[in-house]
Design a protein around this motif. Structure first.
Motif, PDB file in Angstrom:
ATOM      1  N   GLU A 168       0.847  -1.207   0.000  1.00  0.00           N
ATOM      2  CA  GLU A 168       0.000   0.000   0.000  1.00  0.00           C
ATOM      3  C   GLU A 168       0.880   1.254   0.000  1.00  0.00           C
ATOM      4  O   GLU A 168       0.635   2.197  -0.759  1.00  0.00           O
ATOM      5  CB  GLU A 168      -0.883   0.041   1.261  1.00  0.00           C
ATOM      6  N   ALA A 173       2.538   1.781  -3.377  1.00  0.00           N
ATOM      7  CA  ALA A 173       1.603   2.285  -4.388  1.00  0.00           C
ATOM      8  C   ALA A 173       1.373   3.786  -4.188  1.00  0.00           C
ATOM      9  O   ALA A 173       1.362   4.564  -5.147  1.00  0.00           O
ATOM     10  CB  ALA A 173       0.291   1.510  -4.301  1.00  0.00           C
ATOM     11  N   LYS A 174       1.228   4.177  -2.936  1.00  0.00           N
ATOM     12  CA  LYS A 174       0.974   5.581  -2.615  1.00  0.00           C
ATOM     13  C   LYS A 174       2.093   6.498  -3.101  1.00  0.00           C
ATOM     14  O   LYS A 174       1.848   7.635  -3.515  1.00  0.00           O
ATOM     15  CB  LYS A 174       0.846   5.708  -1.095  1.00  0.00           C
ATOM     16  N   GLN A 198       1.590   4.979 -12.530  1.00  0.00           N
ATOM     17  CA  GLN A 198       1.351   4.539 -11.151  1.00  0.00           C
ATOM     18  C   GLN A 198       1.551   3.032 -10.993  1.00  0.00           C
ATOM     19  O   GLN A 198       1.532   2.291 -11.968  1.00  0.00           O
ATOM     20  CB  GLN A 198      -0.063   4.906 -10.692  1.00  0.00           C
ATOM     21  N   SER A 228      -0.021  -0.225  -8.799  1.00  0.00           N
ATOM     22  CA  SER A 228      -1.150  -0.638  -7.961  1.00  0.00           C
ATOM     23  C   SER A 228      -0.615  -1.441  -6.782  1.00  0.00           C
ATOM     24  O   SER A 228       0.485  -2.001  -6.860  1.00  0.00           O
ATOM     25  CB  SER A 228      -2.094  -1.519  -8.778  1.00  0.00           C
ATOM     26  N   PRO A 229      -1.383  -1.529  -5.691  1.00  0.00           N
ATOM     27  CA  PRO A 229      -0.940  -2.365  -4.567  1.00  0.00           C
ATOM     28  C   PRO A 229      -0.667  -3.797  -5.018  1.00  0.00           C
ATOM     29  O   PRO A 229       0.284  -4.431  -4.545  1.00  0.00           O
ATOM     30  CB  PRO A 229      -2.120  -2.300  -3.595  1.00  0.00           C
TER      31      PRO A 229
END
Ligand SMILES: C[S@@+](CC[C@H](N)C(=O)[O-])C[C@H]1O[C@@H](n2cnc3c(N)ncnc32)[C@H](O)[C@@H]1O
Length: 492
Positions: free
Chosen positions: A458, A461-462, A470, A472-473
């Motif tokens: 998490e 990803a952030k 980007q 993704s988790p």
């Protein structure tokens, strides 16, 4: 601090009194002040009621004044055996107090001073001779070593004002020599207030006993602090800044699976770092981030571009006249500045060379940290305008081909366990606390093995939210798995 060969700066009586007030309460019967100057510490010891007081001072005018407070030997302390030569009349507890000169061997060499302790005293002690030969070796450190060596049979309490760096070295020295330290404290002082000096310093107090000690030292933030803020010292032979934090994270103190690199070195900022347009072929210009950008988190735009004449170390630059004529003209126009770069590394190299380049330089993703600031701030760096971002030589970084992997590594390094490990390892008062050597100690595989993978994914990803691309988790979790498998294979 004064710039003289004797490190001559007299301690105000108020400070000497404050020092004496911190001493473990014991029945001190005799006090020695090596390099006593005008004898402030002898005066403070007299107020404490210590009956026999001896000082040693090389400068006659100071020695004369100090005589009001004790028996003064007007001579060089290096010529005296402090264990055998002093005429103590009483038995009982020995206290050593003072403020030895804060000058380095480099300072002494610069002054052309004869006040150099090395030769006569380091005979048969090759390790120490080597240390005292180091230019940043402090005369105070030498005096500490002399006191510990010559007085250890007396089981003294020794309390001297010194640089915090000297205090650390002395603790290491005690461990190395198995000097029986029973208790150690370092109380920080405001050296600017007392001596107008811009250096981290404190009162190091060592109480010698009968059996080898633990070689950890309680650190107090001021002379009169009631409780220590932390303990530093040797844990399993390694010097650590915070023993308790180290106990919690020691397993991640090992060898990094990846190599930390330093950014590009060119020694010609005005020529090689551009903030405006330049008539140079685009393929020789790269977005550049510097330490300040990393610290402030300005990583998605670059205010500067780096002119890069080479893509690999030692690459011939003469061919640029044909392959990149605009760049070549630019370099020739600035040849004087470039040819006169002072560092010897540029000699016998292709003209206009830079250093710190290799394949890693052009990796699209990087996990970077500034080596110039006293702050731990790892940053994820991704291409800007489709160009890989380069860092300058004040930065360290890991290079990655894959964004998800870089994001996971950044999240891992920004995590709490890494922060605790670094707080255990880093002495923030060192000149450059963040070094390649330090970073190379971070065992990423162990950190990854102990991290919660869901939360790590998490966080990774952030970190990519503001980037053009980007992660993704789920992609981050796949990267975690891949890294885990790769490092497991490595350790077999
Ligand atoms: C930092 S001052 C401190 C003086 C005194 N201990 C105090 O705290 O007020 C260092 C003193 O060491 C003396 N000194 C320097 N080299 C010395 C040597 N080789 N032998 C004896 N004294 C020395 C200087 O003359 C100076 O008075």
């Amino acid at each position: 601090m004064p710039n003289n060969e004797f490190g001559d700066f007299q301690t105000p009586l108020t400070l000497a009194r404050a020092v004496v007030a911190t001493l473990p309460p014991r029945d001190y019967r005799k006090v020695l002040e090596p390099t006593c100057g005008t004898g402030s510490f002898l005066a403070a010891a007299a107020e404490l009621g210590v009956p026999q007081r001896i000082g040693v001072e090389i400068q006659p005018a100071h020695a004369e004044l100090a005589r009001a407070h004790g028996d003064i030997r007007e001579q060089c302390v290096f010529g005296l055996d402090l264990g055998a030569d002093l005429p103590w009349v009483a038995g009982g507890e020995l206290l050593v107090l003072g403020n030895p000169p804060w000058v380095t061997m480099a300072d002494l060499t610069r002054f052309g001073s004869a006040n150099v302790p090395v030769k006569a005293n380091t005979r048969n002690r090759p390790g120490m001779a080597a240390r005292t030969g180091e230019s940043n070796f402090d005369v105070a450190e030498y005096i500490w070593q002399k006191l510990l060596g010559e007085l250890r049979a007396h089981r003294p309490t020794i309390a001297l004002l010194c640089k915090t760096q000297v205090a650390r070295n002395i603790l290491g020295h005690c461990a190395e020599q198995e000097i029986p330290v029973e208790a150690a404290t370092l109380r920080l002082i405001d050296s600017h207030r007392w001596f107008g000096a811009n250096v981290d310093a404190g009162l190091l107090t060592l109480r010698l006993g009968d059996t080898p000690g633990e070689y950890t030292c309680a650190l107090y933030d001021s002379l009169d602090a009631a409780t220590p803020s932390r303990h530093f010292g040797l844990v399993r032979g390694k010097l650590v800044a915070d023993v308790e934090a180290y106990d919690r994270t020691a397993e991640a103190d090992g060898a990094c699976q990846l190599e930390w690199r330093q950014g590009v070195k060119h020694d010609a900022t005005a020529v090689m770092e551009l903030t405006g347009p330049a008539p140079i072929e685009d393929e020789h210009l790269y977005p550049l981030l510097k330490s300040s950008d990393l610290v402030h988190g300005n990583t998605t735009t670059a205010r500067r571009r780096l002119v890069l004449p080479q893509r690999s170390l030692g690459e011939d630059t003469a061919a640029l006249a044909g392959t990149a004529p605009k760049l070549w003209r630019y370099l020739l126009a600035h040849a004087e500045a470039l040819d006169n770069r002072r560092s010897a590394i540029y000699r016998a190299r292709p003209r206009f060379s830079v250093f710190g380049i290799g394949e890693y330089t052009f990796a699209p993703y990087k996990v970077a940290i500034s080596g110039m600031y006293k702050k731990v701030e790892f940053r994820l760096v991704a291409p800007i305008g489709d160009r890989p971002v380069l860092l300058d030589d004040t930065c360290y970084f890991l290079s990655c081909a894959d964004l998800a992997e870089a994001a996971v590594l950044t999240a891992l390094l920004r995590g709490r366990t890494t922060a605790t490990l670094l707080s255990a390892l880093v002495f923030w008062d060192a000149k450059r606390p963040i070094t390649k050597k330090l970073l190379q100690r971070i065992d990423l595989a162990t950190l990854l093995g102990t991290a919660g993978h869901r939360a790590l994914a998490e966080a990774a990803a952030k970190l990519t939210i503001d980037l053009p691309e980007q992660v993704s988790p789920a992609a981050a979790r796949r990267a975690i798995k891949a890294l885990t498998a790769r490092w497991r294979a490595l350790s077999r």
